[in-house]
Design a protein around this motif. Structure first.
Motif, PDB file in Angstrom:
ATOM      1  N   ILE A 337      -4.425   4.137  -6.011  1.00  0.00           N
ATOM      2  CA  ILE A 337      -3.987   4.833  -4.809  1.00  0.00           C
ATOM      3  C   ILE A 337      -4.283   3.994  -3.576  1.00  0.00           C
ATOM      4  O   ILE A 337      -3.462   3.868  -2.664  1.00  0.00           O
ATOM      5  CB  ILE A 337      -4.647   6.217  -4.713  1.00  0.00           C
ATOM      6  CG1 ILE A 337      -4.068   7.153  -5.780  1.00  0.00           C
ATOM      7  CG2 ILE A 337      -4.456   6.814  -3.332  1.00  0.00           C
ATOM      8  CD1 ILE A 337      -4.644   8.537  -5.764  1.00  0.00           C
ATOM      9  N   GLN A 339      -4.518   0.726  -3.461  1.00  0.00           N
ATOM     10  CA  GLN A 339      -3.606  -0.418  -3.461  1.00  0.00           C
ATOM     11  C   GLN A 339      -2.188  -0.014  -3.094  1.00  0.00           C
ATOM     12  O   GLN A 339      -1.470  -0.764  -2.447  1.00  0.00           O
ATOM     13  CB  GLN A 339      -3.612  -1.102  -4.831  1.00  0.00           C
ATOM     14  CG  GLN A 339      -4.924  -1.799  -5.163  1.00  0.00           C
ATOM     15  CD  GLN A 339      -4.920  -2.356  -6.574  1.00  0.00           C
ATOM     16  OE1 GLN A 339      -3.878  -2.435  -7.197  1.00  0.00           O
ATOM     17  NE2 GLN A 339      -6.089  -2.734  -7.066  1.00  0.00           N
ATOM     18  N   SER A 340      -1.790   1.209  -3.491  1.00  0.00           N
ATOM     19  CA  SER A 340      -0.419   1.643  -3.193  1.00  0.00           C
ATOM     20  C   SER A 340      -0.209   1.768  -1.695  1.00  0.00           C
ATOM     21  O   SER A 340       0.877   1.518  -1.185  1.00  0.00           O
ATOM     22  CB  SER A 340      -0.113   2.971  -3.872  1.00  0.00           C
ATOM     23  OG  SER A 340      -0.855   4.027  -3.284  1.00  0.00           O
ATOM     24  N   HIS A 341      -1.254   2.125  -0.962  1.00  0.00           N
ATOM     25  CA  HIS A 341      -1.128   2.238   0.490  1.00  0.00           C
ATOM     26  C   HIS A 341      -1.228   0.869   1.163  1.00  0.00           C
ATOM     27  O   HIS A 341      -0.973   0.748   2.356  1.00  0.00           O
ATOM     28  CB  HIS A 341      -2.205   3.165   1.044  1.00  0.00           C
ATOM     29  CG  HIS A 341      -2.011   4.605   0.635  1.00  0.00           C
ATOM     30  ND1 HIS A 341      -0.903   5.335   1.001  1.00  0.00           N
ATOM     31  CD2 HIS A 341      -2.766   5.421  -0.147  1.00  0.00           C
ATOM     32  CE1 HIS A 341      -0.998   6.563   0.497  1.00  0.00           C
ATOM     33  NE2 HIS A 341      -2.107   6.632  -0.203  1.00  0.00           N
ATOM     34  N   ASN A 342      -1.599  -0.141   0.409  1.00  0.00           N
ATOM     35  CA  ASN A 342      -1.658  -1.501   0.954  1.00  0.00           C
ATOM     36  C   ASN A 342      -0.436  -2.319   0.577  1.00  0.00           C
ATOM     37  O   ASN A 342      -0.449  -3.546   0.646  1.00  0.00           O
ATOM     38  CB  ASN A 342      -2.927  -2.215   0.449  1.00  0.00           C
ATOM     39  CG  ASN A 342      -4.187  -1.599   1.025  1.00  0.00           C
ATOM     40  OD1 ASN A 342      -4.169  -1.076   2.141  1.00  0.00           O
ATOM     41  ND2 ASN A 342      -5.280  -1.659   0.274  1.00  0.00           N
ATOM     42  N   ASN A 344       1.023  -2.500  -2.461  1.00  0.00           N
ATOM     43  CA  ASN A 344       1.064  -3.009  -3.828  1.00  0.00           C
ATOM     44  C   ASN A 344       2.324  -2.520  -4.529  1.00  0.00           C
ATOM     45  O   ASN A 344       2.819  -1.431  -4.267  1.00  0.00           O
ATOM     46  CB  ASN A 344      -0.183  -2.526  -4.586  1.00  0.00           C
ATOM     47  CG  ASN A 344      -0.316  -3.184  -5.946  1.00  0.00           C
ATOM     48  OD1 ASN A 344       0.251  -2.712  -6.912  1.00  0.00           O
ATOM     49  ND2 ASN A 344      -1.082  -4.258  -6.008  1.00  0.00           N
ATOM     50  N   SER A 345       2.880  -3.351  -5.443  1.00  0.00           N
ATOM     51  CA  SER A 345       4.139  -3.011  -6.100  1.00  0.00           C
ATOM     52  C   SER A 345       3.999  -1.802  -7.016  1.00  0.00           C
ATOM     53  O   SER A 345       4.960  -1.090  -7.255  1.00  0.00           O
ATOM     54  CB  SER A 345       4.660  -4.213  -6.897  1.00  0.00           C
ATOM     55  OG  SER A 345       3.718  -4.599  -7.882  1.00  0.00           O
ATOM     56  N   GLN A 346       2.802  -1.554  -7.571  1.00  0.00           N
ATOM     57  CA  GLN A 346       2.586  -0.391  -8.430  1.00  0.00           C
ATOM     58  C   GLN A 346       1.973   0.723  -7.572  1.00  0.00           C
ATOM     59  O   GLN A 346       0.812   0.667  -7.190  1.00  0.00           O
ATOM     60  CB  GLN A 346       1.668  -0.747  -9.602  1.00  0.00           C
ATOM     61  CG  GLN A 346       2.324  -1.669 -10.612  1.00  0.00           C
ATOM     62  CD  GLN A 346       1.493  -1.829 -11.858  1.00  0.00           C
ATOM     63  OE1 GLN A 346       0.343  -1.433 -11.890  1.00  0.00           O
ATOM     64  NE2 GLN A 346       2.083  -2.418 -12.886  1.00  0.00           N
ATOM     65  N   ARG A 347       2.765   1.722  -7.271  1.00  0.00           N
ATOM     66  CA  ARG A 347       2.333   2.811  -6.411  1.00  0.00           C
ATOM     67  C   ARG A 347       1.981   4.017  -7.276  1.00  0.00           C
ATOM     68  O   ARG A 347       2.516   4.189  -8.363  1.00  0.00           O
ATOM     69  CB  ARG A 347       3.433   3.141  -5.404  1.00  0.00           C
ATOM     70  CG  ARG A 347       3.945   1.898  -4.675  1.00  0.00           C
ATOM     71  CD  ARG A 347       5.112   2.223  -3.791  1.00  0.00           C
ATOM     72  NE  ARG A 347       4.730   2.990  -2.629  1.00  0.00           N
ATOM     73  CZ  ARG A 347       4.346   2.436  -1.490  1.00  0.00           C
ATOM     74  NH1 ARG A 347       4.297   1.117  -1.367  1.00  0.00           N
ATOM     75  NH2 ARG A 347       4.016   3.189  -0.453  1.00  0.00           N
ATOM     76  N   GLU A 393       7.926   7.565  -1.333  1.00  0.00           N
ATOM     77  CA  GLU A 393       7.522   6.434  -2.165  1.00  0.00           C
ATOM     78  C   GLU A 393       8.734   5.608  -2.583  1.00  0.00           C
ATOM     79  O   GLU A 393       8.710   4.373  -2.554  1.00  0.00           O
ATOM     80  CB  GLU A 393       6.766   6.929  -3.400  1.00  0.00           C
ATOM     81  CG  GLU A 393       5.428   7.571  -3.114  1.00  0.00           C
ATOM     82  CD  GLU A 393       4.397   6.564  -2.613  1.00  0.00           C
ATOM     83  OE1 GLU A 393       4.465   5.388  -3.025  1.00  0.00           O
ATOM     84  OE2 GLU A 393       3.546   6.951  -1.797  1.00  0.00           O
ATOM     85  N   VAL A 397       9.881   1.701  -1.911  1.00  0.00           N
ATOM     86  CA  VAL A 397      10.142   0.773  -3.012  1.00  0.00           C
ATOM     87  C   VAL A 397      11.573   0.244  -2.983  1.00  0.00           C
ATOM     88  O   VAL A 397      11.815  -0.942  -3.228  1.00  0.00           O
ATOM     89  CB  VAL A 397       9.848   1.464  -4.366  1.00  0.00           C
ATOM     90  CG1 VAL A 397      10.362   0.628  -5.527  1.00  0.00           C
ATOM     91  CG2 VAL A 397       8.352   1.718  -4.528  1.00  0.00           C
TER      92      VAL A 397
END
Length: 471
Positions: A337, A339-342, A344-347, A393, A397
């Protein structure tokens, strides 16, 4: 049935089928002599079927099937009795349209027959056209290829048309329509114009560098134009392939512990019973995938086995595949979570299901929980909030097709923009002005390939292969 019908029509056409002559673009040459025809509407029984022709014999074909009537007024629908020119047997009463070139889709003389969509009617009209001298069945994408050859469509617009035909969601339709309207092509032509100006300045310096009449700062202006173009190209190449992902679809994996309601959620989002729902743990023993439309975006939705130690070899394999997709929740939820806000490709979205089982006092959940959404797959409460979160999201993407600059929708676009950027790098490193000018020519060539194909037959074949026979 329709394949057999098309073979019949091909055999009925008089004379051998002559391949279209090709220009450097790999497209049919204007005025190549062959007139093509095909069923343009969807195959199968329908209310109205549209059959079209394109080429110099279109007017003769229209007259042959509507004799003794003359051609209708251009671009006006007229009711005509269609007859077989050989047997004079009535075929159908249809609307016909006449589009004299170059004011037509292909730029050639075109005719359309709007007939009743029964197989016998369509078969009779196609066979009658096959008996008209100078006509032959069209190849897949040949109408659009002729439009490209006559300058009616650029290559990026052709790609937009193909995407529009294959669009299955609202977001795909919006993106395809923007590309068909020429937004990406217009952007590329603007970049090419910038390169042309820069190249003109460099060549002026080469030819007239010792002339006192040459303005000062010519090379500096070229450098400034190249630098601005580099910034624009880098911005588009940093789009994380959003346009391509919107064309092909994003991958959404539903994972979690057994009996959390994963299959119920997949069925709810799919609006159909994709997965078996049971209170027994381990019902889902493999990764089940289904394409869905989520908030207008194309998505491949995956239902996975519950993350536990499987009791049998089948379930163990399903759990292994689920872990490959998302690993163990207790080790990835918090970090994923974050990383997703930063970017990152995997959200990741954390959804807590079965909120209908919570009592009023239970709604104040632990503050240690990461950001989450409450949902009840049983009552549907919380579904609107989940769909809105998924929309945000997926927009991150896949990009927003209705706003901002046009997206790059194919790997071909990425390749040529990257090639253009590399050529601009060679320009900046060139020690000789002549080499700098050559680097600008190479860069401009890459942009030209985006909209015209650069004469590469193989690339054009791949693009036009996506079309049906009548388009």
């Amino acid at each position: 049935m329709w394949r057999g019908l098309w073979s019949l029509v091909a055999r009925a056409a008089r004379g051998p089928c002559r391949p279209c002559t090709r220009q450097g673009s790999g497209a049919p040459a204007p005025g190549s002599g062959a007139t093509i025809f095909a069923l343009s509407s969807g195959q199968g029984r329908c209310g109205i079927a549209v059959i079209r022709t394109s080429g110099p014999a279109s007017g003769h074909a229209l007259r042959s099937l509507t004799a003794p009537r003359d051609l209708p007024p251009a671009r006006r629908a007229c009711l005509r009795l269609l007859t077989d020119p050989r047997s004079e047997e009535p075929l159908d009463r249809a609307l016909v349209l006449w589009f004299p070139g170059p004011q037509s889709f292909t730029g050639e003389d075109c005719a359309e027959f709007h007939v009743h969509g029964g197989p016998a009617v369509v078969s009779g009209v196609l066979q009658a056209l096959g008996r008209v001298p100078g006509l032959r069945p069209a190849e897949a994408g040949e109408f659009t290829r002729r439009a490209f050859a006559h300058g009616k469509l650029s290559l990026t617009e052709v790609e937009g048309l193909a995407d529009l035909i294959h669009a299955e969601t609202e977001a795909q339709r919006r993106q395809a329509l923007r590309q068909l309207d020429g937004e990406l092509g217009h952007l590329c032509r603007g970049w090419a114009e910038t390169l042309t100006k820069a190249l003109a300045h460099v060549e002026a310096y080469i030819d007239f560098g010792e002339d006192d009449n040459l303005e000062e700062g010519v090379l500096e202006r070229a450098d400034s134009q190249v630098q601005e173009l580099e910034v624009a190209l880098n911005a588009h190449l940093r789009d994380a392939r959003r346009g391509q992902r919107l064309r092909s679809g994003a991958h959404v994996v539903v994972t979690g512990p057994p009996n959390a309601g994963k299959s119920s959620l997949v069925n709810l989002l799919s609006r159909k019973p994709v997965s078996i729902v049971s209170p027994e743990p381990g019902t889902t023993r493999d990764v089940l995938e289904t394409p869905v439309d989520l908030a207008g975006f194309p998505v491949l939705l995956s239902d996975t086995a519950g993350l536990r130690e499987g009791e049998g070899p089948v379930e163990q394999e399903g759990v292994r595949r689920a872990r490959e997709s998302c690993n163990f929740l207790d080790t990835v939820v918090t970090s994923a979570i974050a990383q997703s806000h930063n970017g990152n490709s995997q959200r990741l979205l954390l959804v807590l299901n079965k909120s209908d089982l919570l009592l009023a006092g239970d709604l104040d959940l632990s503050p240690e929980l990461p950001p989450h959404l409450l949902l009840s797959c049983l009552t549907g409460e919380g579904l609107d909030g989940l769909l809105e979160a998924l929309r945000k999201e997926l927009t991150a993407v896949c990009g927003d097709p209705s706003a901002g600059p046009p997206l790059l929708t194919r790997a071909r676009h990425q390749h040529h923009l990257q090639g253009c950027l590399e050529a601009l790098g060679h320009y900046k490193q060139a020690k000789d002005v002549a080499l700098a000018a050559e680097a600008l020519r190479i860069a401009r060539g890459h942009l030209a390939c985006l909209t015209s194909g650069g004469g590469t037959e193989e690339i054009l074949d791949i693009i036009f292969r996506d079309f049906c026979v009548g388009k």
